[in-house]
Write an enzyme that holds these catalytic residues in place. Structure first.
Site, short mmCIF file in Angstrom:
data_model
loop_
_atom_site.label_atom_id
_atom_site.label_comp_id
_atom_site.label_asym_id
_atom_site.label_seq_id
_atom_site.Cartn_x
_atom_site.Cartn_y
_atom_site.Cartn_z
N HIS A 172 0.82 -1.22 0.00
CA HIS A 172 0.00 0.00 0.00
C HIS A 172 0.85 1.27 0.00
O HIS A 172 0.37 2.33 -0.36
CB HIS A 172 -1.03 0.00 1.13
CG HIS A 172 -0.47 0.34 2.48
ND1 HIS A 172 0.15 -0.58 3.28
CD2 HIS A 172 -0.44 1.51 3.16
CE1 HIS A 172 0.53 0.02 4.41
NE2 HIS A 172 0.19 1.28 4.36
N LYS A 176 0.56 5.55 -1.98
CA LYS A 176 0.57 6.85 -1.30
C LYS A 176 1.01 7.94 -2.28
O LYS A 176 2.02 7.75 -2.98
CB LYS A 176 1.54 6.84 -0.11
CG LYS A 176 1.07 5.97 1.05
CD LYS A 176 2.08 6.01 2.19
CE LYS A 176 1.78 4.99 3.24
NZ LYS A 176 0.87 5.43 4.29
N GLU A 210 6.94 4.59 13.52
CA GLU A 210 5.56 4.66 14.01
C GLU A 210 5.58 4.92 15.51
O GLU A 210 6.43 4.36 16.22
CB GLU A 210 4.84 3.34 13.75
CG GLU A 210 4.68 3.03 12.28
CD GLU A 210 3.90 1.74 12.06
OE1 GLU A 210 2.68 1.82 11.96
OE2 GLU A 210 4.51 0.67 12.04
N HIS A 234 7.69 -2.50 2.33
CA HIS A 234 7.60 -1.05 2.19
C HIS A 234 8.98 -0.38 2.05
O HIS A 234 9.20 0.41 1.14
CB HIS A 234 6.86 -0.43 3.38
CG HIS A 234 5.53 -1.05 3.66
ND1 HIS A 234 4.66 -1.44 2.67
CD2 HIS A 234 4.90 -1.36 4.83
CE1 HIS A 234 3.56 -1.93 3.21
NE2 HIS A 234 3.68 -1.90 4.52
N LYS A 334 8.18 0.29 15.86
CA LYS A 334 6.94 0.67 16.54
C LYS A 334 7.33 1.37 17.84
O LYS A 334 8.41 1.16 18.37
CB LYS A 334 6.12 -0.58 16.87
CG LYS A 334 5.73 -1.36 15.60
CD LYS A 334 4.25 -1.50 15.46
CE LYS A 334 3.86 -2.27 14.23
NZ LYS A 334 3.14 -1.50 13.23
C1 BG6 Z 1 1.37 -2.30 7.40
C2 BG6 Z 1 1.98 -3.00 8.57
O1 BG6 Z 1 1.78 -2.92 6.19
O2 BG6 Z 1 1.81 -0.94 7.37
C3 BG6 Z 1 1.63 -2.29 9.87
O3 BG6 Z 1 1.51 -4.34 8.62
C4 BG6 Z 1 1.99 -0.83 9.79
O4 BG6 Z 1 2.30 -2.89 10.97
C5 BG6 Z 1 1.42 -0.21 8.52
O5 BG6 Z 1 1.48 -0.18 10.93
C6 BG6 Z 1 1.93 1.20 8.34
O6 BG6 Z 1 1.23 1.79 7.30
P1 BG6 Z 1 1.00 3.36 7.27
O7 BG6 Z 1 0.31 3.58 5.97
O8 BG6 Z 1 0.18 3.70 8.47
O9 BG6 Z 1 2.37 3.96 7.34
#
Ligand code: BG6
Length: 481
Positions: A172, A176, A210, A234, A334
């Site tokens: 995903h 963005k 995060e 990612h 995290k």
């Molecule tokens: C997900 C992970 O792919 O991406 C999560 O499984 C993580 O652990 C998330 O929190 C972060 O995505 P974003 O878009 O909030 O940065």
């Protein structure tokens, strides 16, 4: 273009929290092609009306401006249907086929928003039911596999039913706007390209931080860890976009070929280099945004003494002419000090300094979230002492301000692209497998090492060893400067 979009896992968290709200936004923006039907399938038995009521309740939780009015919801809900399905039963796929056959949509998209262990079963059953014609696409949510062998197994099964161009593997981050902007920055502008190499760049840092903990996802996270959850996908995708050669066109395969080359050029890890170049950490209790939070081992459903890493920092190199010798530092975690995703490109200092004390090299900060922007740090004369005294100044661009509500969210973009059959922002199987191939020696080295992760306080920037990793090369993380 009439389309049918089927969500397997139609009552799951991903469908409620991300997919349906994203589809609604696409609908509201007038981007969802006319004549679409959305079908959610899951185990529970309920009529369409009940499902729509649930959906309405869920939409009430959506933040302010994104929440639909009653009138908008009614129009959107008219597209939404629900069917019960037992995913192991062939006759349930036959029924699905009948439902789809009530009309002939030009495009059918199956979105597998289920637990990944069901992916192969669903694909096989779809194939057996003849639901794999050329107008059909399958979207696979991450995580795709747990290691190279499991990813290869899933890909083999998917390829036995669908062609590669029918398979849409989601990362995903690629949806963005800020990440798509990386392509625009590099290949829509001539300005940076002459500097985008080892002659001008000293090091590159990719941080995906995060402030949240693992929340309610304890059991999933504990069997995954930060390396699989964030780095393998990612962070590596971002690295490929920063390091890739200019593709010859903007077509999916031209781009994915170049990204694959970067993944293949990454310096392979050995037992020794994992010990030297990779730091893993796990948060203990601390304070985030002024609030006390528990440590990882005290989160719900986490086994005592779990060795799961919630933080990774590593150093790698892209072994080719453009990047030879330039360190790439990747970091994610995290419960860090802030939610902050950014790429910092640190340029080399001037070769012959003539201004005393002015030795801060230029830096380009590509901000991915929470802000979406670009900051170019320069030195300028303050003008009060014959130009000898230089001070840092920065050129700041805020894309959210510049483009405002015209920007499309990640899942909205990816869903629209899957419906339109555009593969640019999806991951090809060879890219994905190469990423697993690269991280696997790290996983192997960790499982053979009884040391476990290093503790760091929630609300910090991770273990001190992560700073030492960068300091060893004479650099520091952006927030330490
Ligand atoms: C997900 C992970 O792919 O991406 C999560 O499984 C993580 O652990 C998330 O929190 C972060 O995505 P974003 O878009 O909030 O940065």
């Amino acid at each position: 273009m009439a389309f049918d979009l089927v969500f397997f896992g139609g009552t799951g968290d991903l469908t409620w929290r991300k997919l349906m709200p994203a589809l609604f936004q696409a609908f509201r923006h007038g981007k969802l092609p006319e004549g679409g039907r959305i079908l959610a399938v899951a185990r529970d038995d309920m009529p369409d009306e009940r499902y729509r009521d649930w959906l309405k309740e869920r939409f009430q939780e959506v933040e302010g401006a994104k929440r639909p009015s009653d009138e908008e919801f009614e129009r959107f809900a008219a597209l939404v249907h629900y069917r019960r399905m037992d995913l192991s039963q062939p006759e349930h796929y036959t029924r699905l086929k009948e439902w789809l056959g009530e009309r002939s949509a030009e495009t059918v998209v199956f979105y597998l928003a289920t637990s990944p262990h069901l992916f192969t079963q669903i694909c096989e059953q779809l194939g057996a039911a003849g639901l794999n014609g050329p107008h059909i696409r399958v979207v696979l949510e991450k995580p795709l596999g747990h290691d190279l062998a499991s990813a290869q197994h899933i890909n083999r099964v998917v390829r036995s039913v669908f062609t590669e161009s029918q398979a849409f593997r989601i990362d995903h981050y690629l949806g963005k706007p800020s990440v798509q902007n990386l392509m625009a920055l590099r290949f829509g502008n001539a300005l940076f390209e002459p500097l985008w190499n080892r002659q001008a760049i000293a090091n590159i840092q990719i941080t995906l931080a995060e402030s949240l903990g693992v929340g309610t996802r304890g059991p999933f996270y504990d069997s995954t860890g930060a390396l699989r959850d964030m780095i393998q996908n990612h962070a590596l995708q971002l690295l490929t976009m920063i390091a890739m050669e200019p593709p010859s066109t903007n077509d999916a395969d031209a781009i994915r070929d170049e990204k694959l080359k970067v993944l293949r050029s990454l310096k392979p890890f050995t037992r020794e280099s994992v010990a030297r170049d990779v730091v893993r950490g796990q948060y203990r209790a601390g304070s985030v945004d002024g609030k006390s939070v528990v440590g990882y081992l005290d989160e719900a459903k986490i086994p005592a003494n779990s060795p799961c890493e919630t933080f990774v920092a590593l150093r790698t190199e892209v072994q080719n002419w453009r990047w030879a010798g330039v360190p790439f530092y990747l970091r994610t975690g995290k419960r860090l000090a802030a939610r902050d995703a950014q790429i910092v490109v640190n340029f080399r200092p001037v070769p012959h300094p003539i201004f005393p004390g002015a030795n801060q090299p230029n830096r380009l900060v590509i901000k991915l979230q929470p802000e979406d922007g670009l900051e170019l740090q320069l030195l300028a004369a303050k003008g009060n002492s014959h130009g000898e005294s230089l001070a840092p100044v920065s050129l700041d661009l805020d894309f959210d301000k510049a483009f405002g509500s015209a920007r499309v969210g990640a899942y909205e973009r990816l869903l629209l692209d899957a419906i339109a059959g555009k593969l640019n922002l999806f991951v090809r199987s060879d890219e994905q497998e190469q990423a697993w191939r690269w991280v696997e020696p790290v996983l192997d080295a960790w499982s053979a090492d009884s040391m476990g992760p290093r503790a760091y306080n929630a609300g910090s920037w991770g273990p001190a060893a992560a700073s030492a990793l960068v300091a060893r090369d004479g650099f520091s993380w952006a927030e330490e400067q």
